[in-house]
Each structure stands twice: as C-alpha cells, then as structure tokens.
Design a protein around this motif. Structure first.
Motif, mmCIF file in Angstrom:
data_model
loop_
_atom_site.group_PDB
_atom_site.id
_atom_site.type_symbol
_atom_site.label_atom_id
_atom_site.label_comp_id
_atom_site.label_asym_id
_atom_site.label_seq_id
_atom_site.Cartn_x
_atom_site.Cartn_y
_atom_site.Cartn_z
ATOM 1 N N GLN A 1 -5.883 12.211 4.329
ATOM 2 C CA GLN A 1 -5.255 13.514 4.114
ATOM 3 C C GLN A 1 -3.791 13.372 3.712
ATOM 4 O OE1 GLN A 1 -7.210 16.638 4.630
ATOM 5 N NE2 GLN A 1 -8.564 14.893 4.250
ATOM 6 N N SER A 2 -3.162 12.293 4.167
ATOM 7 C CA SER A 2 -1.747 12.066 3.861
ATOM 8 C C SER A 2 -1.449 10.585 3.871
ATOM 9 C CB SER A 2 -0.838 12.771 4.879
ATOM 10 O OG SER A 2 -1.027 14.168 4.856
ATOM 11 N N ALA A 3 -0.418 10.203 3.112
ATOM 12 C CA ALA A 3 0.036 8.815 3.062
ATOM 13 C C ALA A 3 1.551 8.787 3.203
ATOM 14 C CB ALA A 3 -0.380 8.160 1.745
ATOM 15 N N GLY A 4 2.044 7.962 4.118
ATOM 16 C CA GLY A 4 3.476 7.845 4.317
ATOM 17 C C GLY A 4 4.083 6.807 3.381
ATOM 18 N N LEU A 5 5.317 7.047 2.977
ATOM 19 C CA LEU A 5 6.042 6.105 2.125
ATOM 20 C C LEU A 5 7.011 5.291 2.969
ATOM 21 C CD1 LEU A 5 4.946 8.068 -0.064
ATOM 22 C CD2 LEU A 5 7.021 7.590 -1.373
ATOM 23 N N ASN A 6 7.196 4.031 2.576
ATOM 24 C CA ASN A 6 8.128 3.130 3.240
ATOM 25 C C ASN A 6 8.858 2.285 2.202
ATOM 26 O OD1 ASN A 6 7.417 3.405 6.271
ATOM 27 N ND2 ASN A 6 5.417 3.138 5.305
ATOM 28 N N PRO A 7 10.038 1.753 2.542
ATOM 29 C CA PRO A 7 10.775 0.935 1.580
ATOM 30 C C PRO A 7 9.986 -0.231 1.005
ATOM 31 C CG PRO A 7 12.214 1.553 3.386
ATOM 32 C CD PRO A 7 10.840 2.031 3.752
ATOM 33 N N ILE A 8 9.041 -0.793 1.782
ATOM 34 C CA ILE A 8 8.245 -1.899 1.260
ATOM 35 C C ILE A 8 7.465 -1.454 0.030
ATOM 36 C CG2 ILE A 8 6.316 -1.399 2.813
ATOM 37 C CD1 ILE A 8 7.454 -4.871 1.543
ATOM 38 N N ASP A 9 7.087 -0.182 -0.044
ATOM 39 C CA ASP A 9 6.336 0.319 -1.201
ATOM 40 C C ASP A 9 7.150 0.175 -2.482
ATOM 41 O OD1 ASP A 9 4.851 1.097 0.986
ATOM 42 O OD2 ASP A 9 4.765 3.216 0.458
ATOM 43 N N THR A 10 8.421 0.578 -2.414
ATOM 44 C CA THR A 10 9.255 0.515 -3.619
ATOM 45 C C THR A 10 9.582 -0.931 -3.978
ATOM 46 O OG1 THR A 10 11.326 0.776 -2.362
ATOM 47 C CG2 THR A 10 10.242 2.783 -3.122
ATOM 48 N N LYS A 11 9.740 -1.776 -2.975
ATOM 49 C CA LYS A 11 10.023 -3.189 -3.257
ATOM 50 C C LYS A 11 8.841 -3.854 -3.953
ATOM 51 C CE LYS A 11 13.168 -3.650 0.692
ATOM 52 N NZ LYS A 11 13.368 -4.230 2.047
ATOM 53 N N LEU A 12 7.634 -3.578 -3.476
ATOM 54 C CA LEU A 12 6.447 -4.165 -4.097
ATOM 55 C C LEU A 12 6.226 -3.589 -5.488
ATOM 56 C CD1 LEU A 12 3.953 -4.331 -1.097
ATOM 57 C CD2 LEU A 12 5.441 -6.125 -1.984
ATOM 58 N N ARG A 13 6.514 -2.311 -5.656
ATOM 59 C CA ARG A 13 6.395 -1.718 -6.998
ATOM 60 C C ARG A 13 7.351 -2.388 -7.981
ATOM 61 N NH1 ARG A 13 9.724 2.533 -7.080
ATOM 62 N NH2 ARG A 13 10.963 1.302 -8.553
ATOM 63 N N GLN A 14 8.551 -2.722 -7.498
ATOM 64 C CA GLN A 14 9.558 -3.330 -8.361
ATOM 65 C C GLN A 14 9.255 -4.787 -8.697
ATOM 66 O OE1 GLN A 14 13.079 -2.824 -6.013
ATOM 67 N NE2 GLN A 14 13.353 -0.666 -6.552
ATOM 68 N N ARG A 15 8.848 -5.566 -7.690
ATOM 69 C CA ARG A 15 8.763 -7.011 -7.871
ATOM 70 C C ARG A 15 7.340 -7.548 -7.938
ATOM 71 N NH1 ARG A 15 10.644 -8.032 -1.671
ATOM 72 N NH2 ARG A 15 8.577 -8.304 -0.742
ATOM 73 N N GLY A 16 6.359 -6.736 -7.553
ATOM 74 C CA GLY A 16 4.981 -7.189 -7.494
ATOM 75 C C GLY A 16 4.530 -7.366 -6.058
ATOM 76 N N THR A 17 3.212 -7.383 -5.850
ATOM 77 C CA THR A 17 2.651 -7.448 -4.505
ATOM 78 C C THR A 17 2.560 -8.891 -4.015
ATOM 79 O OG1 THR A 17 0.361 -7.642 -5.246
ATOM 80 C CG2 THR A 17 1.274 -5.407 -5.065
ATOM 81 N N PHE A 18 2.065 -9.042 -2.799
ATOM 82 C CA PHE A 18 1.924 -10.372 -2.202
ATOM 83 C C PHE A 18 0.772 -11.165 -2.825
ATOM 84 C CE2 PHE A 18 4.389 -8.160 1.040
ATOM 85 C CZ PHE A 18 5.348 -9.115 1.333
ATOM 86 N N ASP A 19 -0.083 -10.507 -3.581
ATOM 87 C CA ASP A 19 -1.121 -11.200 -4.352
ATOM 88 C C ASP A 19 -1.164 -10.562 -5.735
ATOM 89 O OD1 ASP A 19 -3.246 -12.504 -5.459
ATOM 90 O OD2 ASP A 19 -4.632 -12.124 -3.811
ATOM 91 N N PRO A 20 -0.255 -10.972 -6.623
ATOM 92 C CA PRO A 20 -0.153 -10.325 -7.935
ATOM 93 C C PRO A 20 -1.387 -10.486 -8.808
ATOM 94 C CG PRO A 20 1.193 -12.311 -7.841
ATOM 95 C CD PRO A 20 0.725 -12.041 -6.450
ATOM 96 N N ASP A 21 -2.289 -11.401 -8.456
ATOM 97 C CA ASP A 21 -3.493 -11.593 -9.257
ATOM 98 C C ASP A 21 -4.538 -10.515 -8.996
ATOM 99 O OD1 ASP A 21 -2.476 -13.892 -10.457
ATOM 100 O OD2 ASP A 21 -3.256 -15.194 -8.861
ATOM 101 N N ARG A 22 -4.384 -9.805 -7.879
ATOM 102 C CA ARG A 22 -5.319 -8.719 -7.570
ATOM 103 C C ARG A 22 -4.783 -7.433 -8.191
ATOM 104 N NH1 ARG A 22 -7.685 -9.302 -1.405
ATOM 105 N NH2 ARG A 22 -8.020 -11.565 -1.420
#
Length: 338
Positions: A41-62
């Motif tokens: 129903q809802s999703a919270g935002l956190n600074p880690i979200d913007t960091k991963l959006r900027q630099r890529g996730t912990f498994d960029p191949d997925r």
C-alpha cells in the motif's frame, strides 16, 4: 493491463531521478514455503535509495532493479509453511531494494515471513511505511552500538530528520536527556514535539559550546551522528571522556582522530543493512523483533512517525529530488494506493 501484472518503478541505468521508470511487470510469485506475497500500500524512501539510483545497486548485473527497502501492505497469499501470518493481515517490513532482491517501489513484493512484523494498528499504511529502516537504524545506534542507559545525556544530530526524530523518542523512552541540532524553526518545533530537552539551531549558535554548557563542561555520554562529513570530527569535543559516538555514515578519509583518541572515545559504526547484505540471519531476526516491539509502542502512543511528503508512484522522480534536497523533515513516502 493483465490481472497478473503490477506497476513497478525500475532502474536500468544509474543516474538522475529521470532514470526511474514506471513499468508493468509480472507479479512476483511465492517460490519457497515460508514466503509471503504482500500487496503493498505504501513504500518509504530512504537516502540509500538515492545513492543506489546514482551509483548502481549492490548487484549491478541484476537488471532492471526495483529500489525501495521499506514497505507496508496486506498479506495477499502465503506459502505452505507460513504460520505467523494469514491472508488479510496488515504488515510492515524492511527488505529488498538493494539490487539483490526486488524492493518496494511496486504493487507487490515477496518476503519471507521471518522479516515481516504486524503493522501498528494506530498507524496508516503511509505512516507505517516510513518507519522500518529509520527506526531500526536509530534503535541499533542508540541501544545496541551506543549502549544508552537511563539518566545519560545524548546528542542527536539532525533531530528532525527521518532517523533523528525517531532517535529522540527512543532516547527519551530509555530515560535519557536529549540535545539535538536542527537547521530551521520548523524543524526545531518537530524536535521539541518529539521530546528533545535542548534544541540547538546550529546555523546560529556554536552547538559544541551549547552542548558543553548543557553538560557543565563534561560533554554528552553519547553522540549520534546522522549527518556525516565534517560533523563527525566536529562532534569529538562535545563527547565526555570515555564517552560513545555512533555514526551511520562512512567517516571522511580526512578525519583527524586526535581529539577522539585524546578523549578515549569509543567510536561505533552503524549500517542497518549489513544483516541483509551479508545474510546474517540472527541479526535479521533481531531487526524483526525491533519492529515488533516498535509496533506495540506506536499503538501505545509511545512513538510517533512524522511524514513530511506523500506522493503517488507516478511522482517517484520528484520524491527522490525532495529527499536529495535534504529540506524535508521526517519521512517521504510513496502511496501505492493513490
């Protein structure tokens, strides 16, 4: 749209908020007997979200990745071995969104029952979705890393922030006296409402001097850095001899540790995502227990969550821009039911 499809915000290529695209994807399926399908129903935002959006996730191949660690929703289906929840139960959780497993920027998520907690009855889904990551971070920082005790003094930086405003309340529940730093009168009011004993407008006042004056020159028993950068080093003289300092940010390589060493400070690092990233099952169970306890405290009126902005999933880019501006107090939440 087919009935077995769902909306999801996907990230194919790291970059600015424009890289977040709303698409229709197949609903995730339960593949293990202890898993639960949650209709978010809802999703919270956190600074880690913007960091991963900027630099890529912990498994960029997925790819594509679905970001978002915090969620709240209804149990839509359960695996054959699920015994803690039933269809129709309201739950909240912190899981996924790091690139290893899909996150909560979607209509559905599959989560093992071990990582779900009953949603506080007194909170809406929007409010509940703003809680998990920030609350666990504050809890582990103050109670586990910082070993906060009753009657101690604690300095919490950014007391109107997502983590900070919850940390103030947790410190007061432990019986501590709380000083906090804020940037604006509006944020000062939030910190005061949360129970802070001393609110310091750091742009207008020497906050180290204010803390030392408040503690009769000794410094606080525990300082909690939620800001990072130069703030960590600046905080060293505000902590008493043999005191504790916990930070949730990676220390700046240029940090001069001399004052911390001279004062025999115990420095602790807090990253609440470690249990998920390193598959530390016992620690993840502890985090679920934190959410279960917090759920009771919210229902008893001992905790409150401050939501600053609520946006629909179609405005996820705007939500990321707001979060990166660092102007919002409290939490930003996506309302998936809007």
């Amino acid at each position: 749209m087919m009935s077995d499809s769902m909306r999801a915000v996907v990230l194919e290529t790291p970059g600015d908020p424009g890289q977040l695209r709303l698409q229709f994807l197949p609903q995730p399926a339960i593949v293990r007997p202890t898993q639960v399908l949650v209709r978010l129903q809802s999703a919270g935002l956190n600074p880690i979200d913007t960091k991963l959006r900027q630099r890529g996730t912990f498994d960029p191949d997925r790819r594509p990745a679905i970001l978002g660690c915090d969620g709240a929703g209804w149990v839509a289906a359960v695996g054959s071995a699920v015994n803690r929840f039933a269809v129709g139960d309201a739950v909240y959780f912190c899981h996924g969104g790091l690139g290893l497993e899909p996150g909560t920027y979607a209509d559905y998520a599959v989560v093992d029952q071990a990582w779900l907690a009953p949603k506080p009855e007194q909170l809406s889904f929007v409010e509940a979705a703003g809680v998990p990551l920030a609350l666990i971070t504050a809890w582990e920082s103050l109670y586990d890393r910082g070993r906060l005790q009753a009657a101690q003094t604690v300095l919490i930086h950014a007391g109107a922030g997502g983590v900070g405003h919850l940390a103030i309340q947790l410190a007061k529940l432990r019986g501590a006296r709380v000083a906090t730093t804020v940037s604006t009168p509006k944020k000062a009011a939030i910190a005061q409402h949360c129970g802070a004993d001393l609110v310091i407008p750091y742009r207008d006042r020497d906050w180290v001097a204010a803390v030392l004056d408040w503690t009769d020159g000794k410094g606080v028993d525990l300082a909690f850095d939620t800001v990072g950068g130069s703030v960590l080093e600046q905080t060293f003289p505000a902590v008493r001899l043999y005191g504790d300092l916990v930070t949730i940010l990676a220390p700046d390589p240029a940090t001069n540790w001399k004052v911390a060493r001279d004062r025999n400070l115990r420095i602790s690092l807090e990253l609440m995502l470690t249990p998920q990233l390193q598959s530390v099952t016992e620690a993840r169970h502890h985090q679920t227990q934190i959410l279960e306890t917090a759920s009771r405290w919210f229902d008893q009126g001992q905790l409150q969550i401050h939501i600053s902005q609520v946006l629909p999933i179609t405005e996820i880019g705007t939500a990321h821009q707001l979060l990166e501006s660092q102007q919002a107090a409290g939490k930003i939440v996506i309302d998936l039911a809007a």
